[in-house]
Design an enzyme around this catalytic site. Structure first.
Site, short mmCIF file in Angstrom:
data_model
loop_
_atom_site.label_atom_id
_atom_site.label_comp_id
_atom_site.label_asym_id
_atom_site.label_seq_id
_atom_site.Cartn_x
_atom_site.Cartn_y
_atom_site.Cartn_z
N THR A 75 0.82 -1.21 0.00
CA THR A 75 0.00 0.00 0.00
C THR A 75 0.86 1.27 0.00
O THR A 75 2.01 1.23 0.45
CB THR A 75 -0.90 -0.01 1.26
OG1 THR A 75 -1.48 1.27 1.43
CG2 THR A 75 -0.11 -0.32 2.53
N ASP A 76 0.26 2.36 -0.46
CA ASP A 76 0.97 3.66 -0.37
C ASP A 76 1.02 4.17 1.07
O ASP A 76 1.76 5.11 1.38
CB ASP A 76 0.31 4.71 -1.28
CG ASP A 76 -1.16 4.97 -0.96
OD1 ASP A 76 -1.73 4.30 -0.07
OD2 ASP A 76 -1.75 5.87 -1.61
N GLU A 77 0.24 3.54 1.97
CA GLU A 77 0.20 4.03 3.35
C GLU A 77 1.54 3.85 4.06
O GLU A 77 1.80 4.48 5.08
CB GLU A 77 -0.95 3.37 4.13
CG GLU A 77 -2.28 3.70 3.49
CD GLU A 77 -3.50 3.22 4.27
OE1 GLU A 77 -3.46 3.25 5.51
OE2 GLU A 77 -4.48 2.83 3.63
N LYS A 124 2.36 -3.35 7.21
CA LYS A 124 2.62 -3.54 5.77
C LYS A 124 4.06 -3.11 5.45
O LYS A 124 4.73 -3.76 4.65
CB LYS A 124 1.63 -2.73 4.93
CG LYS A 124 0.20 -3.24 4.94
CD LYS A 124 0.04 -4.65 4.37
CE LYS A 124 0.27 -4.72 2.88
NZ LYS A 124 -0.04 -6.08 2.35
N TYR A 158 -1.73 -0.60 10.90
CA TYR A 158 -1.86 -1.29 9.60
C TYR A 158 -0.68 -0.94 8.70
O TYR A 158 0.00 -1.83 8.17
CB TYR A 158 -3.18 -0.89 8.92
CG TYR A 158 -3.22 -1.22 7.44
CD1 TYR A 158 -3.16 -2.54 6.99
CD2 TYR A 158 -3.29 -0.20 6.48
CE1 TYR A 158 -3.17 -2.84 5.63
CE2 TYR A 158 -3.31 -0.50 5.12
CZ TYR A 158 -3.25 -1.82 4.70
OH TYR A 158 -3.25 -2.12 3.35
#
Ligand code: NAD
Length: 348
Positions: A132-134, A161, A157
């Protein structure tokens, strides 16, 4: 091509399974069937004759060893994860177990399998990790994330990741496993579990219930239609260079409040009610540590593969609204579960 997909009963995983089968590949779907996994999402694939399902937990080393031994895959696309930020605030440990430890166990099983292959199959084998870009943290009003942006995750989260991305790269560098990592912006489309923003808005609106928007609704996300993501993923898998990471994004930035208003406008058009759906929008307590803005620069992926998202935000949202209006049998049982709709992720 025999592809092992983890998390294929989830939202993006099921889109990947369908796309792989359309490409003529055979698919082994490994999924634990958590609350987010749904066999209905892959029911059509199960009819195809080139699909197998293994109900298994990626954290279980023995099960993963058995799956690789039994199915002998040519490539892995790893999507299985805990994915809801609000749930990661309530129960961070579950995210570390699945996303970090589970990825480590899967990498070990993949490496053992890779080492057993002959030179020709080894050259072609890939372990692809979908992230993810998060992991890059939050942006202000300016700038976009590139593959060179430093990691700065801000939620449990995103941190879990980020940890899994680092493990995947380490297995590439240390053990020579041919790995690929992709980091993608927010996805939307058919078969997304209805706790996520877009399906939640659609289903609350048609039920005539309050549509919750966190904080002032000013947070900005970069939205990508899930089938465009699945197309990018199969391009990266077949044409990407091992050891590289690729950013994937929709180049469709929107403030949450504008996104919600657009969905309401589409519903006014597609399923008119007595009064405009926008009247149901309700501002609620913000998520703790809510990242202000994410935006992906997908330039490397576009240049390498000639890939472009096929849907702009309005086209993708119309297709998504249409799917939810036509597929009540998919989502209604999920909403009837005991704890559905409970507000999560409010720090104690
Ligand atoms: P999802 O929550 O819809 O589905 C996750 C799937 O993984 C479910 O089918 C679940 O049963 C399965 N799973 C969970 N734990 C498992 C375990 N221990 N063993 C085996 N299976 C397990 O997720 P999604 O939105 O489809 O996301 C898929 C991947 O893409 C995730 O890795 C996520 O981090 C990443 N991603 C998602 C988005 C997005 O906007 N949804 C954006 C970028 C990246």
């Amino acid at each position: 091509m025999k592809l092992l997909v983890t998390g294929g009963c989830g939202f993006i995983g099921s889109a990947v399974v369908h796309r792989a089968i359309r490409l003529g590949w055979s698919v082994v779907n490994v999924d634990k069937l958590t609350y987010a996994g749904n066999l209905q999402s892959v029911a059509a694939a199960a009819q195809s004759g080139c699909y197998a399902f293994e109900k298994a937990d990626i954290c279980h080393a023995g099960a993963m060893k058995r799956v690789f031994h039994l199915h002998d895959p040519d490539a892995v696309m790893h999507l299985a994860a805990e994915t809801h930020v609000d749930r990661s605030i309530d129960d961070p440990r579950r995210f570390v177990e699945t996303n970090v430890l589970g990825t480590c166990i899967l990498l070990q099983a993949a490496l053992r399998h890779f080492s057993s292959l002959g030179p020709e199959r080894r050259d072609k084998f890939r372990f692809m990790h979908i992230s993810t870009d998060e992991v890059y943290g939050a942006l202000g009003l300016e700038g976009r994330f590139s593959e060179k942006t430093s990691y700065a995750p801000r939620s449990p989260y995103a941190a879990s990741k980020a940890g899994s991305d680092h493990l995947v790269r380490a297995w590439g560098e240390t053990f020579g496993l041919p790995v690929l990592v992709t980091n993608c912006s927010n996805n939307y489309g058919p078969r997304q579990f209805p706790e996520k923003l877009i399906p939640l808005v659609i289903l609350r609106a048609i039920a005539g219930e309050p549509i919750p928007v966190y904080g002032a609704g000013e947070n900005i996300r970069d939205w990508l239609y899930v089938e465009d993501h699945a197309e990018a993923l199969t391009e990266v898998l077949t044409r990407g260079s091992p050891g590289e990471s690729y950013n994937i994004g929709g180049e469709c930035e929107a403030r949450n409040i504008d996104l919600v208003r657009l969905i309401c406008a589409i519903l006014n058009d597609m399923r008119p009610a007595g009064a405009p759906y926008g009247r149901l929008i309700t501002m609620t307590v913000d998520r703790p540590g809510h990242d202000f803005r994410y935006a992906i620069d997908p330039g490397k992926t576009c240049a390498a593969f000639g890939w472009r998202p096929r849907h702009n935000l309005e086209e993708g949202l119309r297709a998504t609204v249409k799917w939810y209006l036509e597929n009540e049998a998919w989502w209604l049982p999920l909403m009837q579960r005991g704890d559905f709709g409970k507000r999560r992720g409010l720090r104690q």
